[in-house]
Design an enzyme around this catalytic site. Structure first.
Site, PDB file in Angstrom:
ATOM      1  CB  CYS A  59      45.462  41.672  42.281  1.00  0.00           C
ATOM      2  SG  CYS A  59      43.741  42.209  42.453  1.00  0.00           S
ATOM      3  CD  GLU A 106      43.452  45.859  41.143  1.00  0.00           C
ATOM      4  OE1 GLU A 106      44.564  45.558  41.643  1.00  0.00           O
ATOM      5  OE2 GLU A 106      42.662  45.042  40.702  1.00  0.00           O
TER       6      GLU A 106
END
Length: 493
Positions: free
Chosen positions: A272, A238
């Site tokens: 993010c 990720e």
């Protein structure tokens, strides 16, 4: 209680707002990391032997303990990251919700189930189950040091794996808190923590774990993949994002502006899946921008404020470079502007007229900045939103065309008339494509991510046409041909 022998070398975690020492932690070397993995390996028989129900009960005890001590965890998180206490509480609450979902749904998602054998293999009974891998290594980030790694830890544990967790060197206290409370609730070191810098994380990838779950920058993710490739250790990555928010001409502009600002500046922009780019239809551009600027001017990054400091000092230089590049290439800062040297806080910044190939439009900034771009229509907005190497999250504001626009976006996730809402829903997978990584946490996909499928085919009766034998005859092969042609070859192509 079984513990890892503390090495002589230590490091401090610091309050990013003041530089004060929050705690001192051991630097675990390769030998200590290997010891942790070996201890976790020794616990796999116990943890898997509990079965789904036993693991669920254990995770319920841990969940209740965390829920009762939320304020304690949030306070520690706030000190190590600098984020407001309320944001830390929200993060903890979401993590508890995901932990509850993973523990209560693992059996339904992973247990053995029957599947169709197909027409040609109708004499077989077919089934599949998802088995735990063994020991999972989790390398967590500093920006959401509870919610993000728990998306791997909780799901890996619920699936039957033991876990060795390496938290960021900026938030080691949070990682230790999670491991200590798990031991307090469960009584066995099924979840362990190792602390240190990048070398500790590298040692974890080489310590014989059965999968590595990494959250961090794309560049570091590539290094993790390269290290894991040496032993064919699977990974879930990720990585970064450059998420776009699209505002259609039928959007609720007040809600869209609020979402854009929160998505860009919450957690000081260190998200993010936060909002870094906004594309607004020409018809509503001015009205949207007026609302966004007005709200942004009321927001200030300061001690005790709604926007905290930049946790990682080196990130300030990246944010400064992106803003300076945008301004040097003709962009304008309607709120905020250049970042002073030595700054711990970065003010919310709204940039307009920024070229599409600039750093602020193409590279992950990871700060409380956002670019706003006028577009002629939604085709233009979608093309621009899809125009980076990242593809993590995305957002659409439209009263009537949200689904239509969302389905054309290249992204792992999309929120419609909300922002980052997909992350809080336990049933939805979370992850990206391209430079944003691959694999998924959360939801059924997140449970299966930490397993391998085991398929069983059991013959129920002898087949009408014997296929898998050297006794197969030419007559049977002709019969097979007639059957396949009859089933699948009729009609026009």
């Amino acid at each position: 209680m079984t513990t890892i022998d503390a090495p002589a070398a230590t490091f401090d975690s610091l309050d990013p707002a003041t530089g004060a020492v929050v705690g001192t932690h051991p630097i675990h070397d390769a030998a200590a990391v290997q010891d942790a993995v070996d201890r976790a390996r020794a616990e796999t028989a116990y943890w898997q032997g509990l079965g789904f129900d036993g693991r669920k009960k254990s995770l319920v005890r841990w969940r209740k303990l965390i829920a009762r001590r939320m304020e304690e965890l949030a306070a520690l998180m706030a000190r190590e990251t600098g984020k407001p206490a309320g944001d830390a509480l929200l993060e903890t609450a979401l993590a508890v919700d995901h932990l509850a979902w993973a523990g209560s749904h693992a059996e339904k998602v992973l247990k053995r189930r029957s599947v169709s054998p197909g027409l040609l293999m109708v004499n077989q009974a077919a089934s599949v189950e998802y088995r735990p891998l063994g020991v999972v290594g989790v390398i967590g980030p500093w920006n959401y040091p509870v919610f993000t790694p728990m998306g791997s830890i909780a799901y890996a544990l619920a699936a039957g794996n033991t876990v060795v967790f390496k938290p960021s060197e900026y938030t080691p206290g949070v990682g230790e808190w999670l491991a200590k409370t798990f031991l307090e609730a469960v009584g066995r070191p099924v979840l362990q923590v190792v602390t240190g810098y990048g070398e500790t994380g590298a040692a974890l990838t080489a310590a014989g774990v059965d999968k590595v779950a990494f959250t961090g920058s794309t560049a570091t993710g590539k290094r993790v993949m390269a290290a894991c490739a040496e032993t064919l250790t699977p990974v879930v990555i990720e990585a970064g994002g450059k998420d776009a928010l699209i505002v259609a001409d039928d959007a609720d502009l007040d809600e869209a502006a609020d979402a854009a600002l929160w998505g860009a500046a919450a957690n000081a922009g260190q998200t993010c899946a936060g909002v870094e780019r906004v594309y607004v239809h020409d018809r509503v551009y001015d009205a949207f921008l007026e609302r966004l600027v007005r709200q942004a001017k009321e927001l200030e990054a300061k001690p005790g404020g709604q926007v905290g400091p930049i946790t990682m000092p080196s990130q300030v230089d990246i944010i400064r470079r992106h803003i300076d590049d945008a301004l040097a290439r003709g962009g304008r800062a309607l709120v905020g502007g250049p970042v002073p040297e030595g700054a711990r806080f970065v003010q919310p910044t709204v940039l307009v007229d920024v070229p599409e190939d600039s750093l602020a439009q193409q590279d992950e900034t990871f700060g409380p900045t956002v670019t706003v771009t006028r577009v002629k229509d939604m085709d233009d907005a979608i093309a621009r939103a899809n125009g980076t190497r990242y593809a993590l999250g995305s957002t659409v504001f439209s009263k009537d065309h949200g689904m239509e626009i969302a389905q054309r976006l290249k992204a792992g996730m999309t929120a419609i008339n909300g922002v980052i809402s997909f992350a809080g829903i336990p049933t939805l997978p979370f992850g990206g494509v391209g430079d944003s990584g691959f694999g998924r946490i959360h939801g059924p996909d997140g449970l299966r991510e930490f397993t391998y499928p085991h398929a069983i085919a059991r013959q129920r009766f002898k087949p009408a046409i014997a296929l898998t034998t050297f006794r197969r005859t030419a007559k049977e092969e002709k019969q097979l041909t007639r059957v396949v042609r009859g089933l699948y070859g009729r009609g026009r192509a």
